[in-house]
Design a protein around this motif. Sequence first.
Motif, short mmCIF file in Angstrom:
data_model
loop_
_atom_site.label_atom_id
_atom_site.label_comp_id
_atom_site.label_asym_id
_atom_site.label_seq_id
_atom_site.Cartn_x
_atom_site.Cartn_y
_atom_site.Cartn_z
N ILE A 137 0.85 -1.19 0.00
CA ILE A 137 0.00 0.00 0.00
C ILE A 137 0.89 1.24 0.00
N ASP A 138 0.67 2.12 -0.96
CA ASP A 138 1.43 3.36 -1.07
C ASP A 138 0.43 4.50 -1.19
N PHE A 139 0.16 5.15 -0.06
CA PHE A 139 -0.85 6.22 -0.06
C PHE A 139 -0.41 7.41 -0.89
N GLU A 140 0.90 7.57 -1.07
CA GLU A 140 1.38 8.67 -1.91
C GLU A 140 0.94 8.45 -3.35
N ARG A 141 1.00 7.20 -3.80
CA ARG A 141 0.57 6.89 -5.16
C ARG A 141 -0.95 6.94 -5.30
N LEU A 142 -1.66 6.71 -4.18
CA LEU A 142 -3.12 6.75 -4.21
C LEU A 142 -3.67 8.17 -4.04
N LYS A 143 -2.82 9.09 -3.63
CA LYS A 143 -3.27 10.46 -3.36
C LYS A 143 -4.02 11.08 -4.54
N HIS A 150 0.77 8.70 -16.75
CA HIS A 150 1.17 9.67 -15.74
C HIS A 150 0.24 9.57 -14.53
N LYS A 151 0.80 9.80 -13.34
CA LYS A 151 0.01 9.68 -12.12
C LYS A 151 -1.13 10.70 -12.05
N GLY A 152 -1.03 11.76 -12.86
CA GLY A 152 -2.10 12.75 -12.90
C GLY A 152 -3.43 12.16 -13.33
#
Length: 248
Positions: free
Chosen positions: A65-71, A123-125
């Motif tokens: 789990i990576d909340f930074e990536r889920l932000k 892209h994460k956007g």
Amino acid sequence: MEHLLFVVLCWGVGGFINGIAGFGAALIAMPLVTTMVPLRLAVPSCTILGVTLCFQMAWTYRQHIDFERLKPVYIGTIPGAIIGITMMQKFPAHYLKLGMGIFLFIYAVWGLFFEGKKQKVIHKGWGVVAGFCSTAISSSIGMGGPPTIVYTSLAGWTKDAVKAGIASYFIVSGILVILLQTYAGIQTKETVMLFAAAAPAVMIGARLGVMVSTKIGEFTYRKVLFGMLAVMSCVILRSAVTQLIALA
């Protein structure tokens, strides 16, 4: 009693599929369960079962789990909810379902037959767009899962990270739905009892599915994921076409 055993079996199979793919328990179980159980009981109990299953999956894959990536996904949820309520008032649900079903089917076919072994990464956007669309669709027609699942499948994550991400997102959205259902009186003693009966089966099924998943490589997992998305698209399209025929 026979009906209850049938429901338990259906959720056990659904949990098994969910353990492999990271989603799909309700997709498998609900069409069967609703042949025996009224929707007023099946749907609310399904919500609680779904959240319980997501907690189990999140715990199993907690290291991924990576909340930074889920932000980015969470950022899009608030405006999505506002737009979703507007869409519910302005646009017929069957057209929204039809559009989502067609898109999902095309994407699933591409993933199954044309993606190749080199995974595409976006892209994460696009996570903001996914969160926006998921919440908007959930607020309007109650089928908001596909955009988030599509995003995680294109974000360059491993299969375990995809499962962790899907579970984490749906814990938040599922709890919100349960609170709203409880406030509206939809969650009752009967729905909780149905949940309690099926919960062990869905959790055991999921655990077995996770065990099978460890034997599956990244490439094979993506084909399973796209296959499940294809099934999901067909379910959504069937619902949309049925509504369109009824209105004709």
